[in-house]
Scaffold this motif. Structure first.
Motif, PDB file in Angstrom:
ATOM      1  N   UNK A  76      42.818  10.420  41.718  1.00 13.25           N
ATOM      2  CA  UNK A  76      42.962   9.045  42.459  1.00 13.25           C
ATOM      3  C   UNK A  76      44.176   9.175  42.929  1.00 13.25           C
ATOM      4  N   UNK A  77      45.357   9.850  41.798  1.00 10.48           N
ATOM      5  CA  UNK A  77      46.504  10.459  41.482  1.00 10.48           C
ATOM      6  C   UNK A  77      47.018  11.119  43.064  1.00 10.48           C
ATOM      7  N   UNK A 187      61.177  -0.694  32.845  1.00  8.36           N
ATOM      8  CA  UNK A 187      60.086  -1.066  31.361  1.00  8.36           C
ATOM      9  C   UNK A 187      58.674  -0.928  31.701  1.00  8.36           C
ATOM     10  N   UNK A 188      58.497  -0.522  33.008  1.00  8.49           N
ATOM     11  CA  UNK A 188      56.919   0.535  33.509  1.00  8.49           C
ATOM     12  C   UNK A 188      56.511   1.322  32.980  1.00  8.49           C
ATOM     13  N   UNK A 189      57.417   2.170  33.226  1.00  9.84           N
ATOM     14  CA  UNK A 189      57.491   3.888  33.864  1.00  9.84           C
ATOM     15  C   UNK A 189      57.373   3.856  31.988  1.00  9.84           C
ATOM     16  N   UNK A 274      60.190   9.832  40.511  1.00  4.73           N
ATOM     17  CA  UNK A 274      59.418   9.692  39.249  1.00  4.73           C
ATOM     18  C   UNK A 274      57.991   9.132  40.096  1.00  4.73           C
ATOM     19  N   UNK A 275      57.620   9.057  41.362  1.00  6.02           N
ATOM     20  CA  UNK A 275      56.015   9.126  41.742  1.00  6.02           C
ATOM     21  C   UNK A 275      55.541   9.403  41.043  1.00  6.02           C
ATOM     22  N   UNK A 276      56.244  11.309  40.737  1.00  2.00           N
ATOM     23  CA  UNK A 276      55.212  12.159  40.403  1.00  2.00           C
ATOM     24  C   UNK A 276      54.645  12.121  38.370  1.00  2.00           C
ATOM     25  N   UNK A 277      55.552  10.933  37.933  1.00  2.00           N
ATOM     26  CA  UNK A 277      55.229  10.390  36.713  1.00  2.00           C
ATOM     27  C   UNK A 277      53.571   9.789  36.510  1.00  2.00           C
ATOM     28  N   UNK A 278      53.621   8.884  38.302  1.00  2.00           N
ATOM     29  CA  UNK A 278      52.639   8.029  37.653  1.00  2.00           C
ATOM     30  C   UNK A 278      50.830   8.651  37.283  1.00  2.00           C
TER      31      UNK A 278
END
Length: 511
Positions: A76-77, A187-189, A274-278
């Motif tokens: 799903x990533x 905060x969310x990251x 930053x999306x790669x952190x998700x």
């Protein structure tokens, strides 16, 4: 999960800071450009973190983690990872066109390329989807998460989220939203990374996690998978990706507010990185939850992330995690509310209801519509508890399928074929929901991403036939409000290529 007084204090201080920053950074002018586009003065780092904060909500914390805990696993990533590639391409191929034209909204570009009807059709469809699907889903998933984790009654959680988002969104417009996202996005990251670290510790460390979940840590799933077969990676997934990253108002509005093209492109590349952190901050914690509490999650995979937080977070971190979860939904909600009001005010009200309205009047209308869309979302949100919607994430993607293939076709076909007439653009917007709805009724068992691809191809075929039969005698000349070199600078191009290679490496490692 009870909150210690220290957690409550952290939460209060955090949102005092969010509201103070958001309200203090609003544009002092009273024009629609000041309110809806922050005076076109946002720097790249605000654009990047604001895109991330707008994108990541509890639909990810709940929906993506839930799918990771369910049948899809790490695959799903692919939504976020292919999104990183998609948004890089948007920075290089879409954004220069939009900034040169100086548009406020995505539908506005369709008027320049096709005609006013195309603009109105896209605006109406997008506003309806925002009000009845995306805003509603964000409110529901946010309220459900806070109810599950902290025991707050669902209706109080929904109202609290809506109230905080409304205060600075109504007052300050996009500038307030973007600056508030600076704190909420951070905060969310941070909260996601802390959850991963605590979860890995409870799961016995990284080796134990990898060993116990080897069957869930694959990015490439069989062709017969009902939700994410590997075939969508080379086909249907790119329809919502390019629509979402390049044509979705609530994401693109930040880049339209950039100081210049370079700031806009750098902001997009920052968000892509930053999306790669998700996958690490959201999806893997969902998989950890299955390892630890699999028996309790049977038939309720959307509870994966909330359950992990409720059972593992120590006192002292709960206030931060509460702020991260609430911030995720508030930042996304405020962005959607601002964008929905922008579309209605600029594309519909100012064009068809009060063409001679003053700038101050348009700002007042934008504020009023922000409140109205919030109320509609609050009224509809409880209905999403119905199991037939198959989870929040699937609900959003399924209904986006009605409009995203046609909108993407209208833009891309218009980019590539300069003699495509207005009838081609209008037909794509009209036929898309009809074709997709028919496929959903007849082929509901087929993955919705395949249905999106079929819809896109059929719409493009019709557009091609119309263009062959009645091409424009000469191409329409688009406005040029900002004249600049559209080629990316070497450092910006290098950063974009680096992001793409990082995503490819992730797919190879977890294939």
């Amino acid at each position: 999960m009870a909150l210690h007084w220290i957690d409550v204090l952290i939460l209060i201080l955090f949102y005092a800071a969010v509201l103070s920053l958001g309200l203090s950074k609003r544009r002092r002018g009273n024009t629609s450009e000041d309110y809806f586009l922050a005076g076109r003065n946002l720097p790249w780092w605000i654009i990047g973190i604001s895109i991330v904060a707008a994108n990541i909500s509890t639909e990810q914390f709940v929906g993506m983690a839930g799918q990771g805990a369910g049948r899809s696993g790490l695959a799903v990533s692919a939504w976020q990872l292919t999104g990183s590639i998609g948004i890089v391409l948007v920075a290089f191929f879409f954004l220069p066109r939009f900034l040169k034209a100086g548009i406020y909204t995505m539908p506005e570009y369709l008027e320049y390329r096709y005609n006013p009807l195309a603009r109105s059709l896209m605006s109406i469809a997008t506003v309806v989807i925002y009000a009845t699907v995306t805003i509603t889903a964000v409110l529901y998933s946010g309220g459900l998460t806070l109810h599950t984790v902290f025991g707050i009654p669902l209706h109080y959680a929904v109202r609290g989220i809506g109230l905080i988002a409304a205060v600075y969104t109504v007052w300050g417009g996009l500038a307030a939203v973007a600056w508030a996202d600076l704190l909420q996005g951070g905060a969310l990251l941070l909260g996601g990374v802390i959850t991963l670290v605590v979860g890995l510790h409870a799961a016995g460390g990284i080796p134990s996690f990898l060993e116990h979940n080897a069957d869930r840590l694959h990015m490439i799933l069989p062709a017969g998978h009902p939700e994410l077969p590997w075939t969508v990676l080379i086909g249907g997934m790119w329809i919502p990706i390019f629509y979402y990253c390049g044509l979705n108002q609530f994401i693109v509005q930040r880049t339209l507010a950039a100081r210049d093209l370079r700031q806009g492109q750098l902001g997009i590349l920052f968000a892509a990185a930053l999306w790669i952190v998700i996958p690490f901050a959201i999806v893997m914690p969902g998989i950890i939850a299955v390892q630890l509490y699999g028996d309790k999650l049977a038939g309720a995979s959307d509870q994966a992330y909330p359950m992990l937080i409720r059972n593992l977070m120590p006192t002292g971190f709960r206030g931060l995690i509460f702020a991260a979860l609430a911030g995720a939904v508030i930042s996304t909600l405020s962005s959607m509310l601002n964008s929905a009001s922008t579309l209605f005010t600029i594309d519909l009200y100012a064009r068809h209801i009060r063409p001679k309205a003053t700038q101050a009047h348009l700002v007042r209308v934008g504020r009023a519509m922000t409140i109205l869309f919030l109320v509609i979302g609050m009224m509809l949100a409880p209905a999403l508890a119905d199991p037939r919607f198959k989870g929040v994430f699937s609900f959003i993607q399924e209904f986006q399928g009605y409009i995203s293939p046609g909108i993407l076709a209208a833009f891309v076909f218009g980019f590539l074929f300069r003699r495509a007439p207005a009838a081609a653009g209008v037909s794509s917007l009209v036929l898309s929901p009809v074709i997709y709805g028919s496929l959903q009724l007849g082929w509901g068992h087929v993955a919705y991403l395949h249905r999106m691809l079929i819809t896109f191809l059929m719409v493009c075929l019709v557009m091609g036939l119309i263009t062959i039969i009645r091409p424009l005698q000469k191409p329409r000349i688009l406005p040029v409000k900002q004249d600049f070199d559209t080629r990316p600078s070497p450092p910006v191009l290098a950063l974009g290529i680096a992001v793409i290679f990082m995503v490819i490496a992730f797919f190879i490692v977890f294939r």
